[in-house]
Design a protein around this motif. Structure first.
Motif: not given
Length: 226
Positions: A129-140
């Protein structure tokens, strides 16, 4: 009796005033979502990680996911696209897509190539009911020299930084390896942190600080506790 009470009146008035202010603070409504502003330069070191933590806190811990949230949070230069468009490019059949993405370039590959973090919001459903939240970061790496030392340094302070910036408590076994000459510094950990409405949220962190490839991190909030 009046002489005894009279000197106490200023103190009683001050106490009542302080109590009234405290009540107003406690009862104050949660502030409306505001555009995310990155506090640090987007660089492949601790500064970039602090941007990730800040974004996760603002996007994933301040409120549950909902359809209008991504546009309210979008940093300058970012746009909102569907999850399918972000993954496969514009033109996908996104009419029933329940994932919205805050993205700098509009595509996952573009964000990876440019080293930009992005945020995925899965909309609420019955089981979630609260959904899902994701932060992604990829950096050379932004450095030609000292990459192994930077990776090692990030690995050494990582849990402490997560705990401090997200007010989180580790909910899984700590990494007990401490090997300087290994080729990568990676891990998976589970955490619990206070979130909106007096709740506690569980989140998972996956990270890889690779001296050859750079930084790759994902933080996901999925479940909440009463």
């Amino acid at each position: 009796m009046c002489r005894l009470i009279s000197p106490l009146l200023p103190r009683l008035h001050l106490c009542c005033t302080a109590l009234a202010v405290l009540i107003l603070i406690v009862q104050a409504p949660i502030a409306a979502a505001q555009n995310i502003a990155f506090p640090q330069d987007n660089v492949s070191d601790l500064r970039g990680l602090l941007n990730v933590f800040h974004t996760f806190n603002q996007a994933c811990l301040k409120q549950p996911a909902h359809r209008d949230l991504p546009a309210k949070l979008a940093p300058d230069g970012y746009q909102v696209v569907s999850g399918l468009d972000h993954l496969w490019g514009p033109g996908s059949d996104a009419s029933t897509d329940k994932v919205a993405v805050l993205t700098k370039t509009g595509t996952e590959q573009g964000d990876w190539d440019g080293g930009h973090l992005f945020v995925e919001f899965s909309m609420p459903t019955g089981p979630r009911p609260n959904g899902k939240c994701t932060v992604k970061w990829k950096r050379a790496w932004d450095y030609k020299e000292g990459r192994a030392k930077i990776a090692f340094g990030l690995f050494g302070v990582f849990d402490a930084q997560v705990s401090y910036h997200l007010r989180a408590v580790l909910n899984s076994r700590p990494d007990d390896s401490f090997i300087w000459k290994r080729k990568t510094f990676a891990g998976v950990s589970d955490w619990i942190s206070p979130c909106w409405g007096g709740k506690f949220c569980n989140f998972q962190v996956l990270y890889d600080f690779n001296p050859d490839r750079g930084i790759d991190i994902s933080i996901t909030r999925e479940t909440t506790q009463p």
